[in-house]
Design a protein around this motif. Structure first.
Motif, mmCIF file in Angstrom:
data_model
loop_
_atom_site.group_PDB
_atom_site.id
_atom_site.type_symbol
_atom_site.label_atom_id
_atom_site.label_comp_id
_atom_site.label_asym_id
_atom_site.label_seq_id
_atom_site.Cartn_x
_atom_site.Cartn_y
_atom_site.Cartn_z
ATOM 1 N N SER A 101 0.849 -1.188 0.000
ATOM 2 C CA SER A 101 0.000 0.000 0.000
ATOM 3 C C SER A 101 0.889 1.244 0.000
ATOM 4 N N GLN A 103 0.922 3.623 2.120
ATOM 5 C CA GLN A 103 1.449 3.757 3.485
ATOM 6 C C GLN A 103 2.693 2.884 3.688
ATOM 7 N N ARG A 104 2.603 1.615 3.284
ATOM 8 C CA ARG A 104 3.727 0.686 3.466
ATOM 9 C C ARG A 104 4.916 1.087 2.611
ATOM 10 N N LYS A 121 4.553 4.328 11.469
ATOM 11 C CA LYS A 121 3.224 4.611 10.914
ATOM 12 C C LYS A 121 2.926 6.098 10.979
ATOM 13 N N ARG A 136 -5.261 8.414 0.653
ATOM 14 C CA ARG A 136 -4.979 7.305 -0.266
ATOM 15 C C ARG A 136 -4.014 6.280 0.366
ATOM 16 N N ALA A 137 -3.829 6.365 1.662
ATOM 17 C CA ALA A 137 -2.812 5.558 2.343
ATOM 18 C C ALA A 137 -2.965 4.058 2.087
ATOM 19 N N LYS A 138 -4.212 3.605 2.004
ATOM 20 C CA LYS A 138 -4.433 2.161 1.890
ATOM 21 C C LYS A 138 -4.359 1.660 0.449
ATOM 22 N N HIS A 139 -4.256 2.586 -0.499
ATOM 23 C CA HIS A 139 -4.275 2.176 -1.908
ATOM 24 C C HIS A 139 -2.945 1.590 -2.348
ATOM 25 N N LYS A 140 -3.029 0.617 -3.232
ATOM 26 C CA LYS A 140 -1.824 0.075 -3.861
ATOM 27 C C LYS A 140 -1.438 0.991 -5.012
#
Ligand SMILES: Nc1ncnc2c1ncn2[C@@H]1O[C@H](COP(=O)(O)OP(=O)(O)OP(=O)(O)O)[C@@H](O)[C@H]1O
Ligand SMILES: [Mg+2]
Lengths: 226, 387
Positions: A101, A103-104, A121, A136-140
């Protein structure tokens, strides 16, 4: 004192039997807080110079110093550690990891620091906020537009708070409007967050946004005023 | 460093679904190797165990000196009498041993079935024998009791059934177990009845002796050898069965390892190929991580972790196939040393499962090593150019 100092920097590649001289005696000083654009024809050695300043490669001869650290004297292992702490990279094709993601992806450089998972985090969230992508943190990466992906890449470049951002054609793959947004973001990082920026570009409009423009040709520098 | 390795490994694993096809080739290939290896070793182990289970340290077998099986040995009543007086003997059982052709249930082809003529002393010498159905032999009657394995493997060996052996009708009056030992593959009959039916006069093939203690074996064997009236030799039962199982055990094991090694080559190249593909598909990703400051060691470890992870998955799968498919699976084969059919169970032991996993681990490690080294040594600058 200059943040970056190159002295008679030379780089050649051996291709088969031939030796290609790519950088032919670069002398360069970049001040802390500068926003520098590097232009020049394809193959003139821009990326090669950027790689040397970013500590990705060793020069064939000459010295390159960043923040008083002589990179040409460091081992590959020392350089890796140094890069993690001091350099943020932005690539033309974003180079995000597709399975992670946003975030990651942004958190990645922090895995090399002693920060706790919570701190990582939090810092990644802050960086995403700076580039305007907190939602949009969770988006790939595959679920984001080109401009959004480049913002994520910029968030990744600044998350560990490096002094120097090294950007190789950061707008090369983007349309005019999106490119302008990215350039504005770089301006903000330069002016409000005090990042020193070196940006390679083919786009004269992009170069206009920089404080200083350097031209390269056939492995040499030709300086001119912005 | 560990955080780096975990992060990169985790990332690799996340991208596994994108490489499901080639990854499953590794898993299936290694599962095949482990399944074959474990199954064949379970077979060898089960065979040896079936033979050796009959062996007790307190028992000895006396047969004619130089006889290479119970069948080719003869003892006369005087031999038996002399043996019975020896001080190390706590109980003794003279036994007739003949082999008859009886069709197998599986293919109706005749195979060798051992018929052992015994007196009630046989049960005193072997307390592990247990009648589980029907009753014991009545003296003087043409009756048989059948081992569990013999009943399972041979046609017509059923409780209450009439069996024709060398033109005589016999009745199966009982079924017995012997803690899974080779006796379970035999038919037992009353000794004098069997001696007359098979025209053996008063001779027997062997004498089974229960010694006063396991320590008495050496003295007993020496006494038998030194007695000038006897041309006999005494062997500890354990030694006797180990000798019988040795050649078949070695044959199955040798076959198992050979097939496993051949298959392992295939699985090794599959692992190698898969991991090289995985690495080259992610050249730019790996170079990006290196640019960000991740070490070559972390990249190496993560590729190795993926390879060994896939391999262990394959190993577990192969072990499961062997265990659920074959553990306790009963087969019978000819015991070359005694000319008899031996029924035995495949024994998929924890040791074999661990051995299978070790093979899988080894395959994963060697298969992953070169690709991992290549990944770790990627020159960052060229790899970033995507060349
Ligand atoms: N790793 C390498 N091995 C061999 N030759 C190389 C290598 N890296 C660069 N070169 C050569 O060096 C020259 C300069 O390359 P470089 O990438 O620095 O140019 P550039 O100015 O960034 O060009 P572009 O604008 O197309 O990105 C080219 O001729 C290229 O082929
Ligand atoms: Mg370039």
């Amino acid at each position: 004192m200059a943040l970056v100092r190159c002295q008679d920097l030379q780089k050649s590649f051996v291709k088969g039997r031939e030796t290609v001289e790519v950088l032919d005696g670069i002398n360069l000083e970049i001040q802390q807080g500068d926003f520098l654009a590097l232009m020049g024809p394809s193959g003139s050695g821009k990326t090669t110079l950027l790689n040397l300043i970013g500590g990705l490669d060793h020069p064939s001869a000459g010295a390159v110093e960043v923040g008083g650290v002589p990179l040409n004297e460091m081992s590959a292992r020392q350089l890796a550690k140094w890069r993690a702490e001091n350099i943020g990279f932005v690539f033309q094709f974003y180079n995000l990891l597709p399975v992670l993601s946003a975030q990651r992806n942004v958190e990645l450089p922090l895995l090399l620091t002693p920060l706790s998972s919570r701190q990582r985090k939090a810092n990644a969230a802050t960086a995403l906020k700076i580039v305007g992508l907190e939602d949009r943190a969770k988006h790939k990466p595959g679920e984001l537009s080109g401009g959004q992906q480049q913002r994520v890449a910029i968030a990744r470049a600044i998350v560990a708070d490096p002094t120097l951002l090294v950007c190789d054609e950061p707008t090369g793959d983007l349309d005019r409007e999106t490119a302008d947004e990215i350039l504005s973001l770089l301006e903000v990082l330069n002016q409000e967050h005090g990042k020193t920026i070196i940006m390679v570009t083919h786009d004269p409009k992009a170069a206009e946004r920089a404080a200083q423009v350097l031209r390269m040709d056939k492995g040499r520098l030709a300086q001119e005023a912005a | 460093m560990l955080a780096q390795i975990l992060a990169v490994t985790w990332m690799n694993l996340r991208s596994l679904p994108l490489r499901l096809g080639s990854s499953s080739v590794v898993v299936v290939g290694i599962a095949g190797v482990v399944a074959v290896l474990v199954t064949l070793l379970a077979m060898a182990g089960g065979f040896s165990a079936a033979l050796e289970r009959g062996g007790s340290p307190e028992r000895a077998l006396v047969q004619r000196a130089g006889a290479n099986s119970e069948m080719s040995s003869t003892l006369n009543p005087e031999d038996v009498r002399i043996l019975s007086t020896m001080p190390e003997v706590a109980a003794y059982s003279p036994e007739l041993y003949v082999v008859a052709d009886v069709p197998k249930r599986s293919n109706r082809q005749p195979a060798n079935l051992v018929i052992r003529g015994v007196r009630s002393d046989a049960f005193a010498v072997r307390p592990e024998i247990e009648i589980v159905a029907g009753r014991a032999l009545a003296p003087g009657k043409r009756e048989l009791i059948a081992g569990r394995g013999a009943a399972a493997e041979f046609l017509g060996i059923d409780l209450g059934a009439k069996v024709d052996l060398r033109n005589n009708d016999w009745t199966v009056v009982g079924l017995f177990t012997a803690e899974g030992s080779a006796y379970e593959s035999e038919l037992w009959a009353d000794l004098p009845v069997a001696q007359s039916a098979f025209r053996r006069g008063a001779t027997v093939q062997s004498v089974r002796v229960r010694l006063t203690s396991a320590d008495a074996l050496e003295a007993f064997a020496a006494r038998v050898e030194d007695d000038r009236r006897l041309e006999l030799e005494a062997l500890g039962e354990e030694e006797f069965y180990a000798g019988q199982s040795k050649s078949m055990d070695a044959l199955i094991r040798g076959f198992g390892y050979t097939v496993a090694v051949i298959m392992a080559f295939g699985a090794f190249f599959a692992a190698l190929n898969t991991m090289f593909t995985a690495v080259s598909a992610r050249t730019v990703e790996i170079a990006t991580l290196r640019a960000l400051g991740f070490g070559g060691g972390a990249v190496l470890a993560s590729v190795m972790a993926e390879a060994t992870g896939l391999a262990l998955l394959g190993g577990a799968l192969g072990g499961a196939v062997a265990y659920f498919g074959f553990n306790g699976f009963t087969v019978s084969t000819l015991n070359n040393a005694s000319f008899s059919q031996v029924a035995f169970d495949f024994a998929v032991t924890p040791e074999l499962l661990i051995l299978g996993l070790l093979w899988a681990l080894g395959l994963g490690l060697v298969g992953g090593l070169l690709p991992a080294a290549q990944a770790a040594r990627l020159p960052i600058v060229t790899a970033l150019r995507g060349e």
